[in-house]
Design an enzyme around this catalytic site. Sequence first.
Site, PDB file in Angstrom:
ATOM      1  N   ARG A  58     -69.316 -49.982 -13.775  1.00 42.34           N
ATOM      2  CA  ARG A  58     -70.373 -49.113 -14.293  1.00 42.34           C
ATOM      3  C   ARG A  58     -69.951 -48.343 -15.539  1.00 42.34           C
ATOM      4  NH1 ARG A  58     -70.796 -49.326  -8.952  1.00 42.34           N
ATOM      5  NH2 ARG A  58     -69.515 -47.461  -8.680  1.00 42.34           N
ATOM      6  N   GLU A  95     -62.180 -43.630  -3.598  1.00 41.46           N
ATOM      7  CA  GLU A  95     -62.837 -42.845  -2.548  1.00 41.46           C
ATOM      8  C   GLU A  95     -63.076 -43.744  -1.325  1.00 41.46           C
ATOM      9  OE1 GLU A  95     -66.525 -41.156  -3.806  1.00 41.46           O
ATOM     10  OE2 GLU A  95     -66.765 -39.977  -1.984  1.00 41.46           O
TER      11      GLU A  95
HETATM   12  P1  AMP Z   1     -62.220 -42.304  -7.851  1.00 37.10           P
HETATM   13  O1  AMP Z   1     -61.072 -43.228  -8.149  1.00 37.10           O
HETATM   14  O2  AMP Z   1     -62.191 -41.811  -6.457  1.00 37.10           O
HETATM   15  O3  AMP Z   1     -62.335 -41.197  -8.877  1.00 37.10           O
HETATM   16  O4  AMP Z   1     -63.535 -43.169  -7.914  1.00 37.10           O
HETATM   17  C1  AMP Z   1     -64.132 -43.432  -9.128  1.00 37.10           C
HETATM   18  C2  AMP Z   1     -64.717 -44.829  -9.197  1.00 37.10           C
HETATM   19  O5  AMP Z   1     -65.427 -45.171  -8.034  1.00 37.10           O
HETATM   20  C3  AMP Z   1     -65.664 -44.912 -10.350  1.00 37.10           C
HETATM   21  O6  AMP Z   1     -65.448 -46.124 -11.043  1.00 37.10           O
HETATM   22  C4  AMP Z   1     -67.034 -44.849  -9.728  1.00 37.10           C
HETATM   23  O7  AMP Z   1     -67.896 -45.784 -10.304  1.00 37.10           O
HETATM   24  C5  AMP Z   1     -66.815 -45.165  -8.250  1.00 37.10           C
HETATM   25  N1  AMP Z   1     -67.370 -44.122  -7.355  1.00 37.10           N
HETATM   26  C6  AMP Z   1     -66.663 -43.317  -6.544  1.00 37.10           C
HETATM   27  N2  AMP Z   1     -67.451 -42.523  -5.826  1.00 37.10           N
HETATM   28  C7  AMP Z   1     -68.717 -42.819  -6.193  1.00 37.10           C
HETATM   29  C8  AMP Z   1     -69.996 -42.325  -5.806  1.00 37.10           C
HETATM   30  N3  AMP Z   1     -70.139 -41.380  -4.891  1.00 37.10           N
HETATM   31  N4  AMP Z   1     -71.078 -42.861  -6.415  1.00 37.10           N
HETATM   32  C9  AMP Z   1     -70.945 -43.832  -7.342  1.00 37.10           C
HETATM   33  N5  AMP Z   1     -69.768 -44.339  -7.744  1.00 37.10           N
HETATM   34  C10 AMP Z   1     -68.656 -43.853  -7.165  1.00 37.10           C
END
Ligand code: AMP
Length: 170
Positions: A58, A95
């Site tokens: 995205r 996450e």
């Molecule tokens: P993080 O590594 O935990 O910061 O997760 C970030 C990545 O996971 C990004 O590339 C986001 O597109 C995706 N992501 C994580 N949580 C969400 C969420 N609640 N909604 C949409 N995309 C998420």
Amino acid sequence: MNIEQYVRDIKDFPKEGIIFKDITPLLNNAKARKEVLKKFIENLPDVKIDKVIGVESRGFFFGILLAEALGAGFVPVRKKGKLPFETLSASYDLEYGTDALEIHTDAIAKGENVLIHDDVLATGGTIKAVTELVEKLGGKIVQVNFLMELEFLNGKDQIKAYDKYFMLQY
Ligand code: AMP
């Protein structure tokens, strides 16, 4: 314009307990998309940007629009095994899961000014891996920007060293 209204919350996607931030309504609206791009550009540091990094998948959408508007190269950072040429790899926590990200070794030249873009900052694991890849190639990170930050997950702690911009915060 209220950009927030173009981000849709999807409960329990892709698994229970996650509120997924769906940006497809934003992508689907030309006016909102244009406004978002304008805001990103207005909030950039005043330096020439050589490369824009978009994080799979995205981060590709506004990443490519930013690169086009700035006259910069676009570099995809992709999940392990997707890029065909020689790659550098960094593992990361998500996450919802763990994985590795890769970049082509010839994507950034030493000393180039780099803007990193993704849609959502959650725990910050993903973006930390991306900053490691860029710095290993000798890129200078001028800003890390996101459409939104999920503040309660403290992802900002992973990118303390850099200029940051979040259009929306939740
Ligand atoms: P993080 O590594 O935990 O910061 O997760 C970030 C990545 O996971 C990004 O590339 C986001 O597109 C995706 N992501 C994580 N949580 C969400 C969420 N609640 N909604 C949409 N995309 C998420």
